[in-house]
Design a protein around this motif. Sequence first.
Motif, PDB file in Angstrom:
ATOM      1  N   TYR A  26       0.903  -1.283  -0.047  1.00 37.38           N
ATOM      2  CA  TYR A  26      -0.035   0.084  -0.063  1.00 37.38           C
ATOM      3  C   TYR A  26       0.620   1.270   0.131  1.00 37.38           C
ATOM      4  N   ALA A  27       1.799   1.462   0.690  1.00 38.72           N
ATOM      5  CA  ALA A  27       2.841   2.230   0.918  1.00 38.72           C
ATOM      6  C   ALA A  27       3.544   2.695  -0.467  1.00 38.72           C
ATOM      7  N   LEU A  28       3.917   1.580  -0.852  1.00 41.94           N
ATOM      8  CA  LEU A  28       4.814   1.740  -2.137  1.00 41.94           C
ATOM      9  C   LEU A  28       3.752   2.215  -3.267  1.00 41.94           C
ATOM     10  N   LEU A  29       2.623   1.631  -3.527  1.00 40.88           N
ATOM     11  CA  LEU A  29       1.822   1.862  -4.354  1.00 40.88           C
ATOM     12  C   LEU A  29       1.241   3.565  -4.299  1.00 40.88           C
ATOM     13  N   LEU A  30       1.106   3.985  -3.228  1.00 41.45           N
ATOM     14  CA  LEU A  30       0.900   5.413  -2.912  1.00 41.45           C
ATOM     15  C   LEU A  30       1.936   5.996  -3.284  1.00 41.45           C
ATOM     16  N   LYS A  31       3.265   5.894  -3.115  1.00 40.45           N
ATOM     17  CA  LYS A  31       4.485   6.219  -3.487  1.00 40.45           C
ATOM     18  C   LYS A  31       4.684   6.315  -5.027  1.00 40.45           C
ATOM     19  N   ALA A  32       4.135   5.516  -5.546  1.00 42.03           N
ATOM     20  CA  ALA A  32       4.045   5.475  -7.272  1.00 42.03           C
ATOM     21  C   ALA A  32       3.029   6.295  -7.868  1.00 42.03           C
ATOM     22  N   GLY A  33       2.213   6.917  -6.962  1.00 36.93           N
ATOM     23  CA  GLY A  33       1.233   7.789  -7.223  1.00 36.93           C
ATOM     24  C   GLY A  33      -0.179   7.329  -7.391  1.00 36.93           C
ATOM     25  N   LEU A  34      -0.398   6.038  -7.175  1.00 38.18           N
ATOM     26  CA  LEU A  34      -1.756   5.532  -7.175  1.00 38.18           C
ATOM     27  C   LEU A  34      -2.693   6.208  -5.987  1.00 38.18           C
ATOM     28  N   PRO A  35      -4.102   6.470  -6.096  1.00 39.00           N
ATOM     29  CA  PRO A  35      -4.889   6.622  -5.205  1.00 39.00           C
ATOM     30  C   PRO A  35      -5.230   5.556  -4.160  1.00 39.00           C
ATOM     31  N   LEU A  58      -7.629   4.457  -2.753  1.00 38.47           N
ATOM     32  CA  LEU A  58      -8.765   3.837  -3.000  1.00 38.47           C
ATOM     33  C   LEU A  58      -8.502   2.649  -4.079  1.00 38.47           C
ATOM     34  N   LEU A  59      -7.494   2.826  -4.805  1.00 40.91           N
ATOM     35  CA  LEU A  59      -6.931   1.841  -5.611  1.00 40.91           C
ATOM     36  C   LEU A  59      -5.714   0.942  -5.170  1.00 40.91           C
ATOM     37  N   ALA A  60      -5.094   1.787  -4.461  1.00 43.89           N
ATOM     38  CA  ALA A  60      -3.849   1.167  -3.798  1.00 43.89           C
ATOM     39  C   ALA A  60      -4.239   0.065  -3.051  1.00 43.89           C
ATOM     40  N   MET A  61      -5.261   0.292  -2.142  1.00 41.49           N
ATOM     41  CA  MET A  61      -5.810  -0.888  -1.257  1.00 41.49           C
ATOM     42  C   MET A  61      -6.103  -2.302  -1.677  1.00 41.49           C
ATOM     43  N   PRO A  62      -7.015  -2.225  -2.642  1.00 41.94           N
ATOM     44  CA  PRO A  62      -7.255  -3.637  -3.285  1.00 41.94           C
ATOM     45  C   PRO A  62      -5.892  -4.106  -4.033  1.00 41.94           C
ATOM     46  N   VAL A  63      -5.416  -3.365  -4.722  1.00 46.41           N
ATOM     47  CA  VAL A  63      -4.109  -3.725  -5.446  1.00 46.41           C
ATOM     48  C   VAL A  63      -3.199  -4.402  -4.488  1.00 46.41           C
ATOM     49  N   ALA A  64      -2.740  -3.693  -3.508  1.00 48.92           N
ATOM     50  CA  ALA A  64      -1.987  -4.190  -2.318  1.00 48.92           C
ATOM     51  C   ALA A  64      -2.362  -5.647  -1.866  1.00 48.92           C
ATOM     52  N   ALA A  65      -3.729  -5.797  -1.399  1.00 49.03           N
ATOM     53  CA  ALA A  65      -4.365  -7.113  -1.089  1.00 49.03           C
ATOM     54  C   ALA A  65      -4.205  -8.099  -2.290  1.00 49.03           C
ATOM     55  N   ILE A  66      -4.416  -7.889  -3.408  1.00 47.41           N
ATOM     56  CA  ILE A  66      -4.444  -8.658  -4.499  1.00 47.41           C
ATOM     57  C   ILE A  66      -3.007  -9.156  -4.846  1.00 47.41           C
ATOM     58  N   MET A  67      -2.097  -8.246  -4.699  1.00 43.22           N
ATOM     59  CA  MET A  67      -0.457  -8.644  -4.949  1.00 43.22           C
ATOM     60  C   MET A  67      -0.154  -9.432  -3.715  1.00 43.22           C
ATOM     61  N   ALA A  68      -0.521  -9.246  -2.413  1.00 44.27           N
ATOM     62  CA  ALA A  68      -0.352 -10.096  -1.293  1.00 44.27           C
ATOM     63  C   ALA A  68      -0.775 -11.563  -1.766  1.00 44.27           C
ATOM     64  N   GLY A  69      -2.014 -11.632  -2.108  1.00 40.35           N
ATOM     65  CA  GLY A  69      -2.871 -12.873  -2.382  1.00 40.35           C
ATOM     66  C   GLY A  69      -1.890 -13.607  -3.456  1.00 40.35           C
TER      67      GLY A  69
END
Length: 304
Positions: free
Chosen positions: A66-75, A77-88
């Motif tokens: 989540y932190a790195l996706l925010l750092k990359a510029g993702l909002p 609301l999008l960073a949250m599910p993407v981080a979860a799917i990546m961990a999955g």
Amino acid sequence: MPLLGFLLLAALFPFLPLGTRAEFLLQIAFFTLVAGIMALSWDILARSGQVSLAHAAFYGLGAYGYALLLKAGLPWLLAMPVAAIMAGGVSLILGAVTMRLSGMYFAIATLAFTEVVRTIIQNLPESVAGGATGLLVPALLGGNSRAQYFLAWGLLAFTVLVSLAVRLTRLHFAFAAIRQGEETARVLGVSIVRFKLLAFFISSSLAALAGVLYAGKTFFINPLETFSLANSIAPLTTSIFGGLYTTLGPVLGATVLRVAEELLHGSVKNGYLVVYGLVLMLSILWLPRGLMGLRRNKKHGGDL
């Protein structure tokens, strides 16, 4: 329905007259909801017979992802599910590698995996993930405590819905069959690999969502705390205390133990964790089926 009543009470909590300690109580309630998500997500995996000690890894991957996706510029609301799917997705790799292991061998392998992930994150360049020092995370929802609380409540409600979906579909029978014996399940036509990986993916993705909440609430994460063994042990113990293979049990166990921990922390300045551990140990010894066992005994007129 007790579970619905619990969720309703939790939803109304921020509107109670909390007085001058409102922010402090809201923070405790927030992390209680996070503990409930962790416990219930671990229980979903346990239903398939897998006792994992890798929950801290996926909790941490969710936080760092989540932190790195925010750092990359993702909002957010999008960073949250993407981080979860990546961990999955990472859980699927771990599950495929450890598929032949069971019991304590599987538990040890998942524990080792957590240490590997922590070491990798810790040794990444500071410019990427903060290294051993840690990483600053933007405040979730602008730091609004009530909004953060309701987000945590929503994710717990979502986790409850996932748990109920597992219990009310054929997944329940597939997971139970695997837990009772893989050979028997195979004879019954259950795809062992597919269902075990599915359980791992669901569980790990939900744990990652809990990690996202933690990162967004604390504003700062570091490998030592985020990937702490306590984050793997706590969901296990709270699920056992509340009642395994249920939906209400892990949530109830997490709530009782989290509140008890705060009370002990306030009254026993030194060694409160020892007292907390003793209370938990005695509870498990006297309540082998957890708090939900008391409810079942009353329902069937059994001895307490």
